[in-house]
Design a protein around this motif. Sequence first.
Motif, PDB file in Angstrom:
ATOM      1  N   MET A 261      33.904  48.266  12.503  1.00  0.00           N
ATOM      2  CA  MET A 261      33.198  49.033  11.300  1.00  0.00           C
ATOM      3  C   MET A 261      34.141  49.083  10.122  1.00  0.00           C
ATOM      4  O   MET A 261      35.503  49.692  10.582  1.00  0.00           O
ATOM      5  CB  MET A 261      32.665  50.486  11.579  1.00  0.00           C
ATOM      6  CG  MET A 261      31.339  50.388  12.197  1.00  0.00           C
ATOM      7  SD  MET A 261      30.369  51.856  12.103  1.00  0.00           S
ATOM      8  CE  MET A 261      31.488  52.910  13.176  1.00  0.00           C
ATOM      9  N   ILE A 262      33.959  48.875   9.001  1.00  0.00           N
ATOM     10  CA  ILE A 262      34.897  49.303   7.789  1.00  0.00           C
ATOM     11  C   ILE A 262      33.834  49.760   6.908  1.00  0.00           C
ATOM     12  O   ILE A 262      32.684  49.802   6.742  1.00  0.00           O
ATOM     13  CB  ILE A 262      35.518  47.810   7.288  1.00  0.00           C
ATOM     14  CG1 ILE A 262      34.582  47.120   7.007  1.00  0.00           C
ATOM     15  CG2 ILE A 262      36.504  47.250   8.431  1.00  0.00           C
ATOM     16  CD1 ILE A 262      35.115  45.557   6.377  1.00  0.00           C
ATOM     17  N   GLN A 263      34.482  50.338   5.774  1.00  0.00           N
ATOM     18  CA  GLN A 263      33.981  50.850   4.798  1.00  0.00           C
ATOM     19  C   GLN A 263      33.081  49.865   3.827  1.00  0.00           C
ATOM     20  O   GLN A 263      33.748  48.672   3.640  1.00  0.00           O
ATOM     21  CB  GLN A 263      34.832  51.836   3.842  1.00  0.00           C
ATOM     22  CG  GLN A 263      34.302  52.698   2.730  1.00  0.00           C
ATOM     23  CD  GLN A 263      35.371  53.639   1.954  1.00  0.00           C
ATOM     24  OE1 GLN A 263      36.520  53.081   1.828  1.00  0.00           O
ATOM     25  NE2 GLN A 263      35.138  54.807   1.554  1.00  0.00           N
ATOM     26  N   ARG A 264      32.158  50.178   3.496  1.00  0.00           N
ATOM     27  CA  ARG A 264      31.309  49.413   2.461  1.00  0.00           C
ATOM     28  C   ARG A 264      31.919  49.239   0.974  1.00  0.00           C
ATOM     29  O   ARG A 264      32.675  50.171   0.739  1.00  0.00           O
ATOM     30  CB  ARG A 264      29.978  49.978   2.315  1.00  0.00           C
ATOM     31  CG  ARG A 264      28.707  49.691   3.450  1.00  0.00           C
ATOM     32  CD  ARG A 264      27.597  50.143   3.285  1.00  0.00           C
ATOM     33  NE  ARG A 264      26.822  49.013   2.311  1.00  0.00           N
ATOM     34  CZ  ARG A 264      25.796  49.065   1.636  1.00  0.00           C
ATOM     35  NH1 ARG A 264      24.973  50.220   2.005  1.00  0.00           N
ATOM     36  NH2 ARG A 264      25.503  48.376   0.802  1.00  0.00           N
ATOM     37  N   GLY A 265      31.361  48.142   0.266  1.00  0.00           N
ATOM     38  CA  GLY A 265      31.915  48.195  -0.956  1.00  0.00           C
ATOM     39  C   GLY A 265      32.953  47.625  -1.404  1.00  0.00           C
ATOM     40  O   GLY A 265      33.413  47.674  -2.375  1.00  0.00           O
ATOM     41  N   ASP A 266      33.732  46.904  -0.426  1.00  0.00           N
ATOM     42  CA  ASP A 266      35.139  46.582  -0.650  1.00  0.00           C
ATOM     43  C   ASP A 266      35.134  44.919  -0.202  1.00  0.00           C
ATOM     44  O   ASP A 266      35.448  44.548   1.011  1.00  0.00           O
ATOM     45  CB  ASP A 266      36.004  47.201   0.171  1.00  0.00           C
ATOM     46  CG  ASP A 266      37.691  46.807  -0.366  1.00  0.00           C
ATOM     47  OD1 ASP A 266      37.794  45.516  -0.907  1.00  0.00           O
ATOM     48  OD2 ASP A 266      38.555  47.420  -0.082  1.00  0.00           O
ATOM     49  N   PRO A 267      34.448  44.112  -0.838  1.00  0.00           N
ATOM     50  CA  PRO A 267      34.395  42.587  -0.540  1.00  0.00           C
ATOM     51  C   PRO A 267      35.696  41.889  -0.296  1.00  0.00           C
ATOM     52  O   PRO A 267      35.759  41.129   0.783  1.00  0.00           O
ATOM     53  CB  PRO A 267      33.783  41.903  -1.735  1.00  0.00           C
ATOM     54  CG  PRO A 267      33.868  42.855  -3.008  1.00  0.00           C
ATOM     55  CD  PRO A 267      33.919  44.363  -2.116  1.00  0.00           C
TER      56      PRO A 267
END
Length: 299
Positions: A244-250
């Motif tokens: 899992m990684i944080q959303r919103g960082d393409p």
Amino acid sequence: MSKFVQGLAVAGLLGALVLAAPPCLAQGAGSGAGTSPILQRIAERNALTIGHREASVPYSYIDREQKVEGYSVDLCLKVVEAVKERLGKPGLQINYVPINTTNRIPLVANGTIDLECGTTTNTLARHEQVAFSPIFYITGTQLLVKTNSGFKEVEDLAGKRVAVLQGSSNEQSLRALNDGKKLNISLVYAKDLGEGALLVETDRVDAFAADGGQIKVYAATRAQRKGSLSVVGRLLTYDPYSVMIQRGDPEFAQLVSRVFAETFRAGEAEQLYAKWFGPLGIEIDPILKAAFEIQALPR
């Protein structure tokens, strides 16, 4: 189309959507960080934070020397090396934070953890809160039975007693099959993995339906007699593990996807699987091997 292939297709589509999403946070910060908020955060801290499990052997755990180890952790360290190179920080520190099933998603979502390296199932519902790496392990509900029982599939257990963990997805899937196929299986509740296995070993139930990966490790390492327990049957559920990684960082999501694709393409993921599961006598499943090949995207 099989559920497995459907799952990969959905995960790939969602990955593409993540990569296509616009940057959402400010530019600036560390050298090489580009527009990535996560890379900027890591550069400012001069440290990358890994969330790990404490006892999920051999995926993610603390060993006797108090070192964080495991298959999932080794894969995450591949990402760490890429981040070091990207930021031009060979001395980048790694902070380890223990996590559990309750706090892992909030800690990733709020940015406390940069990489969650454990045994988290990549689900559509969770995509609403976090983003995921490509799939690095596939498991699902399977059956722990006595090796000499003769049972091969859930249908062989018609009219028998089967243990499950109350409220688990394993119980839900078995209950649905039991009702749909009218197998007349009697469900017996176990409080944890150890009790479920003990019920099988003492003949109080005929099988224990649980997460296939976990009961394979149990059968290999904790059976009362070596070789007395086996894991059998097709996957009754589909549970793919991802980081899992944080959303919103393409930009960061693309870095993670690139590292995993290269690890799959170079055969390193299969080597890591052999390193951690080989000593337990657990060979790689053909489905997981196929997943590695499918996700080994070209440069």
